[in-house]
Design a protein around this motif. Structure first.
Motif, mmCIF file in Angstrom:
data_model
loop_
_atom_site.group_PDB
_atom_site.id
_atom_site.type_symbol
_atom_site.label_atom_id
_atom_site.label_comp_id
_atom_site.label_asym_id
_atom_site.label_seq_id
_atom_site.Cartn_x
_atom_site.Cartn_y
_atom_site.Cartn_z
ATOM 1 N N PRO A 45 0.829 -1.214 0.000
ATOM 2 C CA PRO A 45 0.000 0.000 0.000
ATOM 3 C C PRO A 45 0.862 1.262 0.000
ATOM 4 N N THR A 46 0.242 2.357 -0.398
ATOM 5 C CA THR A 46 0.970 3.629 -0.449
ATOM 6 C C THR A 46 0.257 4.739 0.325
ATOM 7 N N HIS A 47 -0.835 4.394 1.026
ATOM 8 C CA HIS A 47 -1.606 5.446 1.691
ATOM 9 C C HIS A 47 -1.332 5.538 3.190
ATOM 10 N N ASP A 48 -1.441 4.410 3.888
ATOM 11 C CA ASP A 48 -1.293 4.439 5.342
ATOM 12 C C ASP A 48 -0.957 3.045 5.859
ATOM 13 N N VAL A 49 -0.752 2.978 7.152
ATOM 14 C CA VAL A 49 -0.521 1.726 7.873
ATOM 15 C C VAL A 49 -1.686 1.577 8.842
ATOM 16 N N ASP A 50 -2.210 0.358 8.977
ATOM 17 C CA ASP A 50 -3.332 0.117 9.879
ATOM 18 C C ASP A 50 -2.959 -0.906 10.946
ATOM 19 N N PHE A 51 -3.299 -0.580 12.186
ATOM 20 C CA PHE A 51 -3.175 -1.511 13.296
ATOM 21 C C PHE A 51 -4.536 -1.635 13.956
ATOM 22 N N ALA A 52 -4.816 -2.795 14.529
ATOM 23 C CA ALA A 52 -6.019 -2.997 15.331
ATOM 24 C C ALA A 52 -5.580 -3.204 16.775
ATOM 25 N N VAL A 53 -6.303 -2.572 17.689
ATOM 26 C CA VAL A 53 -6.067 -2.752 19.124
ATOM 27 C C VAL A 53 -7.419 -3.012 19.785
ATOM 28 N N PRO A 54 -7.437 -3.771 20.888
ATOM 29 C CA PRO A 54 -8.704 -3.950 21.594
ATOM 30 C C PRO A 54 -9.260 -2.601 22.037
ATOM 31 N N GLU A 55 -10.568 -2.513 22.020
ATOM 32 C CA GLU A 55 -11.222 -1.240 22.339
ATOM 33 C C GLU A 55 -10.802 -0.700 23.706
ATOM 34 N N ASP A 56 -10.574 -1.587 24.669
ATOM 35 C CA ASP A 56 -10.205 -1.116 26.007
ATOM 36 C C ASP A 56 -8.728 -0.726 26.116
ATOM 37 N N GLU A 57 -7.983 -0.815 25.005
ATOM 38 C CA GLU A 57 -6.565 -0.443 25.002
ATOM 39 C C GLU A 57 -6.292 0.825 24.185
ATOM 40 N N VAL A 58 -7.340 1.512 23.750
ATOM 41 C CA VAL A 58 -7.173 2.682 22.875
ATOM 42 C C VAL A 58 -6.299 3.756 23.520
ATOM 43 N N GLU A 59 -6.593 4.124 24.758
ATOM 44 C CA GLU A 59 -5.824 5.198 25.397
ATOM 45 C C GLU A 59 -4.384 4.774 25.640
ATOM 46 N N HIS A 60 -4.173 3.519 25.989
ATOM 47 C CA HIS A 60 -2.819 2.989 26.177
ATOM 48 C C HIS A 60 -2.048 3.079 24.851
ATOM 49 N N ALA A 61 -2.715 2.702 23.733
ATOM 50 C CA ALA A 61 -2.077 2.762 22.415
ATOM 51 C C ALA A 61 -1.764 4.202 22.020
ATOM 52 N N ALA A 62 -2.692 5.118 22.258
ATOM 53 C CA ALA A 62 -2.480 6.522 21.900
ATOM 54 C C ALA A 62 -1.310 7.104 22.696
ATOM 55 N N ALA A 63 -1.241 6.804 23.975
ATOM 56 C CA ALA A 63 -0.138 7.298 24.809
ATOM 57 C C ALA A 63 1.193 6.707 24.348
ATOM 58 N N SER A 64 1.185 5.444 23.987
ATOM 59 C CA SER A 64 2.399 4.781 23.518
ATOM 60 C C SER A 64 2.930 5.435 22.245
ATOM 61 N N LEU A 65 2.030 5.684 21.288
ATOM 62 C CA LEU A 65 2.461 6.289 20.028
ATOM 63 C C LEU A 65 2.879 7.756 20.220
ATOM 64 N N ALA A 66 2.174 8.471 21.077
ATOM 65 C CA ALA A 66 2.563 9.858 21.362
ATOM 66 C C ALA A 66 3.960 9.901 21.973
ATOM 67 N N ALA A 67 4.253 8.995 22.889
ATOM 68 C CA ALA A 67 5.577 8.943 23.519
ATOM 69 C C ALA A 67 6.665 8.567 22.511
ATOM 70 N N ALA A 68 6.273 7.882 21.422
ATOM 71 C CA ALA A 68 7.238 7.488 20.388
ATOM 72 C C ALA A 68 7.392 8.557 19.309
ATOM 73 N N GLY A 69 6.807 9.727 19.526
ATOM 74 C CA GLY A 69 6.990 10.827 18.591
ATOM 75 C C GLY A 69 5.912 10.980 17.538
ATOM 76 N N PHE A 70 4.827 10.247 17.658
ATOM 77 C CA PHE A 70 3.703 10.397 16.733
ATOM 78 C C PHE A 70 2.781 11.504 17.229
#
Length: 189
Positions: A45-70
């Motif tokens: 693909p040339t548009h984006d990357v997709d990951f799936a996370v459990p619904e109850d892990e959304v905030e954990h995932a967002a914090a993780s990616l923000a800490a990694a510079g996203f």
């Protein structure tokens, strides 16, 4: 799909960085969408990357990616958030076809090595079922899906896709087309 050499390295770097961050922070996830289909043999693909996370892990995932510079973006859609880094976009989905992503779905994703990093990759049938379920009168571009279906046809559970497409005219039309083109196995019944 055409290749864009300027975009692909950025997407690959975003894929690696996001997966590495989620993995090191203990966020359950699976690669899905176009890059997961690429792992299964479809065009890159040339548009984006997709990951799936459990619904109850959304905030954990967002914090993780923000800490990694996203840079985390919360669009109006209530089934995903977006993370941007160096011009590349990562979609983090917590609902597929309206259903919450859960731990069993993530656990069903086999681990594979992608770009030097081991990570869970959603099965091709799960991804294709979600793509078929998203077809509607507002979005019904079958051409990209035909290329993907042709590339991963041996990995798809065609009877399951037919069963899930029942009473969904756009998905049924796609499957009729794959039958007529000899992409899918013969329809039964």
């Amino acid at each position: 799909m055409s290749s864009d050499p300027e975009t692909e390295p950025g997407l690959r770097a975003a894929l690696r960085a996001a997966a590495s961050a989620l993995k090191s922070d203990g966020v359950p996830f699976a690669l899905t969408g176009g890059y997961a289909l690429w792992v299964h043999g479809a065009p890159e693909p040339t548009h984006d990357v997709d990951f799936a996370v459990p619904e109850d892990e959304v905030e954990h995932a967002a914090a993780s990616l923000a800490a990694a510079g996203f840079e985390v973006e919360r669009p109006p859609e209530d089934w995903l958030f977006k993370a941007h880094r160096d011009g590349a976009m990562v979609d983090v989905l917590h609902r597929l076809q309206g259903d919450p992503v859960d731990s069993p779905l993530i656990a069903a994703s086999g681990e594979q090595e992608i770009l030097g990093l081991r990570m869970p990759v959603m099965p091709a049938t799960e991804i294709m079922a979600a793509k078929l379920g998203s077809l509607s009168e507002h979005y019904c571009d079958l051409a990209p899906l035909l290329g993907v279906a042709r590339a991963v046809r041996e990995q798809l559970d065609w009877p399951r896709l037919r069963d899930e497409a029942r009473d969904h005219p756009f998905a049924e039309a796609f499957l009729l087309l794959t039958d007529r083109l000899g992409i899918s196995g013969p329809a039964s019944g």
